[in-house]
Write an enzyme that holds these catalytic residues in place. Structure first.
Site, PDB file in Angstrom:
ATOM      1  N   LYS A 111       0.821  -1.210   0.000  1.00  0.00           N
ATOM      2  CA  LYS A 111       0.000   0.000   0.000  1.00  0.00           C
ATOM      3  C   LYS A 111       0.846   1.247   0.000  1.00  0.00           C
ATOM      4  CE  LYS A 111      -4.217  -1.965   1.816  1.00  0.00           C
ATOM      5  NZ  LYS A 111      -4.616  -2.595   3.086  1.00  0.00           N
ATOM      6  N   LYS A 214     -10.233 -14.909  -9.543  1.00  0.00           N
ATOM      7  CA  LYS A 214     -11.448 -14.945  -8.753  1.00  0.00           C
ATOM      8  C   LYS A 214     -12.222 -13.643  -8.872  1.00  0.00           C
ATOM      9  CE  LYS A 214      -9.835 -13.385  -4.321  1.00  0.00           C
ATOM     10  NZ  LYS A 214     -10.117 -13.492  -2.920  1.00  0.00           N
ATOM     11  N   LYS A 217     -13.901  -6.985  -6.318  1.00  0.00           N
ATOM     12  CA  LYS A 217     -14.306  -5.641  -6.653  1.00  0.00           C
ATOM     13  C   LYS A 217     -13.226  -4.959  -7.492  1.00  0.00           C
ATOM     14  CE  LYS A 217     -14.250  -2.250  -3.612  1.00  0.00           C
ATOM     15  NZ  LYS A 217     -14.092  -0.808  -3.818  1.00  0.00           N
TER      16      LYS A 217
END
Ligand code: TRP
Length: 349
Positions: A111, A214, A217
């Site tokens: 991140k 998979k 979002k």
């Protein structure tokens, strides 16, 4: 009953991957465990310090959880920011957490790299070096660095033994470490070490219908529980397929295997068997299969969708659920915190 804690960050709507990968097992857990399910709104500040309408995002997730059947009479459902005790425990955990160990976690580096706009291919030391550059000195927040201590506080504030997480293994390892460290620092055997677990044999991975991988979002391939019939149909009809097998009983390529996996999840067994046989005989027509799949997905989603809309319109009920959850969560949290204060040497409240 053993205590289970699980948190979800309020980012967007629940999709079928969330439902079959997590929420469905929560429905069983709420009968078998003392469950705390919460909406991690503070955690969303670690990446979005100015969240766009955070209360609305929280309300969305709350409506969707309830619509799926999470029952506020069985489980404690609450909003993280309603339980200030968590922050106090977070503070104590931070006092015993090392900047070094926090900086070394892969999720922090990932991140931080995004926030510093450096690519994944950069060499190992890049993140550390860039963070300390004059121009970057407030690019990466201390809040992001201490994501794992906040998550540990969420879990051990209820002395939970079990946490149903899949991909969050690293943070779980940190939570266990901080629980152990508290015990050894103060010479107590107070916090149990929480373990990851899932109900059943294995967690269900819902595939995306865009060829590989998979459903997610951020992958942009999600079918949401709130999607209406038309949207579902459009998404399913667009699913990646191919010209069909030419040899009987061929191995299915990934995009086709994914269509079948999805069908296995939402359709009747007979439906699955019917198309599987067609595939094995080289008579499959993917258009027909997708039409059926879209219908079955809609059949599954429609009642949930209706309940989501009902819930979302019933602000009074949602407020009541949140208030009730906060009360129960704070009761459990303040009990732990009172003991923590005494262990460290502060006065209990
Ligand atoms: N880290 C979790 C996520 O990525 C959210 C979370 C926050 C959580 N605190 C937790 C999960 C405690 C389980 C237990 O979505």
């Amino acid at each position: 009953m053993e205590t289970v804690v699980s948190g979800i960050r309020p980012t967007g709507n629940l999709h079928l991957g969330n439902y079959f990968g997590a929420v469905k097992s929560f429905l069983r857990m709420q009968d078998e465990y003392n469950c705390f399910f919460f909406i991690a709104d503070w955690h969303s500040l670690t990446t979005h310090p100015h969240p766009d309408n955070i209360r609305n995002s929280v309300k969305t997730i709350l409506s969707e959880y309830l619509a799926c059947g999470i029952d506020p009479e069985k489980a404690t459902i609450y909003i993280q920011s309603d339980v200030p005790e968590v922050v106090e425990l977070y503070l104590y955990l931070n006092m015993n957490a090392g900047i070094g160990e926090l900086m070394r976690t892969a999720s922090f580096k990932d991140k931080a790299r995004q926030q510093l706009h450096i690519s994944r291919e950069g060499c190992e030391g890049d993140v550390e070096k860039e963070i300390f550059n004059e121009g970057n000195k407030h690019s990466v927040s201390a809040g992001l660095l201490t994501y794992p201590t906040l998550m540990a506080a969420d879990i051990i504030i209820h002395k939970a033994l079990k946490v149903p997480v899949g991909k969050d293994q690293e943070n779980m390892e940190m939570a266990r470490r901080f629980a152990r460290r508290f015990n050894s620092t103060y010479g107590v055997d107070f916090f149990p070490e929480p373990a990851s677990f899932h109900l059943g044999d294995k967690s269900v991975k819902v595939p995306g219908l865009d060829g590989s991988g998979k459903m997610g979002k951020s992958e942009g391939n999600a079918i949401y529980l709130i999607d209406d019939e038309k949207t579902i149909k459009k998404k399913v009809m667009k699913a990646v397929s191919d010209a069909g097998p030419t040899e009987p009983n061929s191995v299915k390529p990934e995009p086709i295997a994914n269509l079948f996996t999805m069908m296995e999840i939402v359709s009747e067994k007979e439906t699955y068997d019917f198309f599987n046989e067609k595939y094995n005989n080289c008579e499959i027509r993917y258009g027909d299969m997708k039409k059926q799949l879209a219908e079955d997905i809609n059949k599954f989603c429609a009642p949930i969708r209706e309940r989501i809309l009902d819930m979302a319109a019933n602000t009074e009920y949602l407020d009541k659920v949140a208030r009730m959850g906060a009360e129960k969560a704070r009761e459990s949290a303040s009990k732990t915190l009172n003991e923590v204060r005494q262990i460290i040497g502060f006065r209990p409240y």
